[in-house]
Structures are given as structure tokens and as C-alpha cells.
Design an enzyme around this catalytic site. Structure first.
Site, PDB file in Angstrom:
ATOM      1  N   ASP A  64       0.813  -1.217   0.000  1.00 63.31           N
ATOM      2  CA  ASP A  64       0.000   0.000   0.000  1.00 63.31           C
ATOM      3  C   ASP A  64       0.847   1.268   0.000  1.00 63.31           C
ATOM      4  O   ASP A  64       0.392   2.324   0.411  1.00 63.31           O
ATOM      5  CB  ASP A  64      -0.927   0.003   1.219  1.00 63.31           C
ATOM      6  N   GLU A  86      -0.790  -8.641  -1.676  1.00 65.45           N
ATOM      7  CA  GLU A  86      -1.318  -8.120  -0.410  1.00 65.45           C
ATOM      8  C   GLU A  86      -2.553  -7.268  -0.679  1.00 65.45           C
ATOM      9  O   GLU A  86      -2.697  -6.154  -0.184  1.00 65.45           O
ATOM     10  CB  GLU A  86      -0.257  -7.323   0.360  1.00 65.45           C
ATOM     11  N   GLU A 100      -1.853   5.306   3.054  1.00 65.39           N
ATOM     12  CA  GLU A 100      -1.890   3.899   2.649  1.00 65.39           C
ATOM     13  C   GLU A 100      -3.287   3.389   2.322  1.00 65.39           C
ATOM     14  O   GLU A 100      -3.459   2.577   1.393  1.00 65.39           O
ATOM     15  CB  GLU A 100      -1.257   3.025   3.741  1.00 65.39           C
ATOM     16  N   HIS A 176       6.119   4.943  14.148  1.00 65.92           N
ATOM     17  CA  HIS A 176       6.564   5.946  13.174  1.00 65.92           C
ATOM     18  C   HIS A 176       5.459   6.441  12.248  1.00 65.92           C
ATOM     19  O   HIS A 176       5.695   7.292  11.405  1.00 65.92           O
ATOM     20  CB  HIS A 176       7.682   5.363  12.302  1.00 65.92           C
ATOM     21  N   ARG A 178       2.550   8.275  10.214  1.00 67.75           N
ATOM     22  CA  ARG A 178       2.243   9.694  10.081  1.00 67.75           C
ATOM     23  C   ARG A 178       1.163  10.140  11.057  1.00 67.75           C
ATOM     24  O   ARG A 178       1.251  11.205  11.657  1.00 67.75           O
ATOM     25  CB  ARG A 178       1.772  10.004   8.640  1.00 67.75           C
ATOM     26  N   HIS A 209      12.825   5.164  13.656  1.00 65.89           N
ATOM     27  CA  HIS A 209      12.721   5.528  12.244  1.00 65.89           C
ATOM     28  C   HIS A 209      13.589   6.746  11.939  1.00 65.89           C
ATOM     29  O   HIS A 209      13.856   7.577  12.813  1.00 65.89           O
ATOM     30  CB  HIS A 209      11.254   5.841  11.921  1.00 65.89           C
TER      31      HIS A 209
END
Length: 340
Positions: A64, A86, A100, A176, A178, A209
Site C-alpha cells: 500500500d 497483499e 496507505e 513511526h 504519520r 525511524h
């Protein structure tokens, strides 16, 4: 034939090296102060040249990421069929996870072949009237574990080698996303701090990250906390083997929700929802959100109650048997020779 966009450049080389993947194209799209717009347009422009040169029969995209969506769109513009590995994961909230959720929705509308990890993913596609060329395959990430996790494995990362976990319960943490940047990540870090202060036998390893917004928060809240180890991102072999030796995983990552149960390790999801409800239903994963008190409570249950821990640790992983890649190959060959 493998084409990299370079969207996750820092994490890419070690994966390519470990699995011995032969790469023909690297678009090297990364640039300073990039945005989702610049990532998308750069991939579209550079993929056009690749596709016109190679004229492939099928383009496979995975997951994604913006790379997956933009590459699928580039193939569509060239009228080249797309296979989505996926496929069918959904939260039905287009802004969570962002971007995503829309990336995978849009990729699914373009795709000709849909390789869904679970039956629930197949049902999601059916609700969207996607019923042709849908294949339940399991998830390829479980395939990877068959080659990466080894009992005699020695860590390569220097920081990891220095951490003595003998007689300790290790919590592997990643955060991590957003949507978790800012106060949610502060809450997560404060919860972790409280957990290690409450349990003297707990060590937390947090591969942080590269995003400065993540690193700054982690350092500010956890930088001087005993038994919390803020280390560099790990390569896939170190990560998988650390996961297999951990007591508990706390994460906002999607992939770790599938990976950790393959090792019999419970997962607390640091998000308000998950596109992997199968793991919740199976009992391998619990969604705990980003509230400090709830994170602390959920971790304490697993640290205090052996029965609750065993129930999660021994639940059956719903993401397959490690043969997803083989099923995808068979499906592609059948589709190609069938001409549909």
C-alpha cells in the site's frame, strides 16, 4: 525483472542483499523536502520509460505504498495488466492510515489480479464487486521467516550486540506512522517509560525511524531512560530474529502484526484501528490505541498474567503457512496461459 523506485532507500539495500535480489532498474526518486505529490509524479514519469522499454506482460506491485499505487497507475496508462500482492486490506477510513488506505484502494481498482492474504481480504474485495481473479495466498512476509529466523543467529548490529537480555523480558517497539506523529507518539513514549519503571526485568528495544519528527520525540521522552534502547533501524534479519526472541511487540506497523505472531509473540497495536482484523479475531493482536493509560494497562496485563499472555502467544497466526509466493506464481501462470 525487478524495478526499484527508491522510495525507502535506507531500508532497501539490506533487503536486496539479504535475499539476493537482482535489480535491473533503480529510479532513485528520493529528493530533499519531497512530498506525496513529488513522489507520485516522479514515479509516474520514470516508470513510463521503463514500461515502454520493457513492454512487460504483467506488472506486480506489493502492498500500500505510494510506489505501489503510482506504479500501478503507470502500468494502467500503458494498458499493461497489474497484479496486486497483499490485496484487500481495508480500514474504511481513507485518512487512517494515511496515505496507505487510499493507495491500496486505488491500486485495487486498477489491478487485474488480486493476491489476498486472508479470507477476510477476499470478502473486502467482494464487497467492492471485485470477484474475478481473486486468489487467497497467505502473506509473503511469512515466507520470508522461513529463511531469516535461525536459532543460532548472531546479531549484526553493533548496538544490538551490546544489549544483554539474559533473564530479562524484551519488548520490541516500533512507532513511526504519520497519524501518530506529535502528541500520539509522545503518549506512546510516555507509556513505555512508565512500563519500564514499573517492571525492573523489562528491557525495551526501539529501532527508531529515520524521520526527524520521530527521532526528536523518542530522544526527548525516552533518551535518558534506563533499560530503553533507542537504536538505528535494523535490517530484516536482525529485526526478525530480535522479534522471535522478544516477550512482546508494541507497534504501529502493519507488517509486524503479521510477523510477530509467526514467532508466537503477542502484539499490542499502537493505533486506533487496524486493516488486519484477522489477527485481532485470532487473538494474536490487540488494538490498544494511543492513550497512555490504555497502553500501560494492556502491557501490564500481559506482563502480570501468564494465562493472558499464553492465550495470545499460542493463538494460530491467520496469515498463512509460508508458501504465499508459490501460490502467486501458480496463479500468474494459470492466468497467463488461460488468457483471461
Amino acid at each position: 525483472m525487478v524495478c526499484l523506485t527508491g522510495q525507502h532507500r535506507e531500508m532497501l539495500k539490506q533487503v536486496i542483499d539479504i535475499f539476493g535480489i537482482s535489480v535491473k532498474y533503480n529510479l532513485d526518486i528520493m529528493q530533499e523536502r519531497q512530498t506525496l505529490t513529488t513522489i507520485t509524479t516522479s514515479i509516474l514519469e520514470k516508470m513510463e520509460t521503463v514500461l515502454q522499454n520493457e513492454k512487460p506482460d504483467l506488472v506486480l506491485v506489493h502492498g500500500d505504498t505510494t510506489t505501489s499505487f503510482a506504479a500501478a497507475l503507470a502500468a494502467f496508462y500503458q494498458q499493461i495488466p497489474v497484479g496486486h500482492v497483499e490485496a484487500g486490506l481495508r480500514t474504511y477510513d481513507k485518512y487512517s492510515p494515511f496515505p496507505e488506505e487510499m493507495n491500496r484502494n486505488l491500486t485495487g481498482r486498477i489491478a487485474n489480479l488480486h493476491f489476498a492474504p486472508t479470507e477476510n481480504n477476499c470478502r473486502n474485495l467482494a464487497r467492492e464487486n471485485v470477484t474475478e481473479n481473486v486468489f487467497r495466498t497467505g502473506n509473503t512476509v511469512i515466507d520470508a521467516f522461513r529463511t531469516t529466523v535461525r536459532e543460532e543467529y548472531q546479531y549484526k548490529d553493533a548496538d544490538l550486540q551490546k544489549i544483554n537480555l539474559e533473564g530479562k523480558r524484551c519488548i520490541l517497539m516500533t512507532a513511526h506512522r504519520r497519524e501518530n506523529l506529535g502528541q500520539p507518539l509522545v503518549n506512546i513514549c510516555r507509556a513505555v517509560k512508565e512500563i519500564v519503571e514499573k517492571y525492573p526485568d523489562v528491557e525495551v528495544i526501539y529501532p527508531v525511524h529515520m524521520n526527524p519528527a520521530v527521532r526528536d520525540t523518542a530522544e526527548k521522552v525516552l533518551g535518558n531512560t534506563k533499560r530503553v534502547h533507542l537504536i538505528r533501524p535494523l535490517d530484516v534479519e536482525d529485526m526478525h530474529n530480535l522479534m522471535a526472541r522478544s516477550y512482546l511487540v508494541m507497534t504501529d506497523s502493519g507488517g509486524l502484526q503479521e510477523e510477530a505472531p509467526a514467532c508466537g509473540v503477542p502484539v499490542l497495536v499502537l493505533r486506533t484501528e487496524t486493516e488486519r482484523p484477522e489477527a485481532v479475531e485470532a487473538g494474536t493482536v490487540r488494538v490498544v490505541g494511543v492513550d497512555k493509560a490504555e497502553i500501560c494497562h494492556s502491557a501490564s496485563v500481559l506482563l502480570d498474567d501468564p494465562a493472558a499472555y499464553e492465550k495470545m502467544a499460542k493463538a494460530v497466526n491467520p496469515y498463512g503457512d509460508g508458501h504465499a509466493g508459490e501460490r502467486i506464481v501458480r496463479a500468474v501462470l494459470e492466468w497467463y496461459h488461460g488468457g483471461s
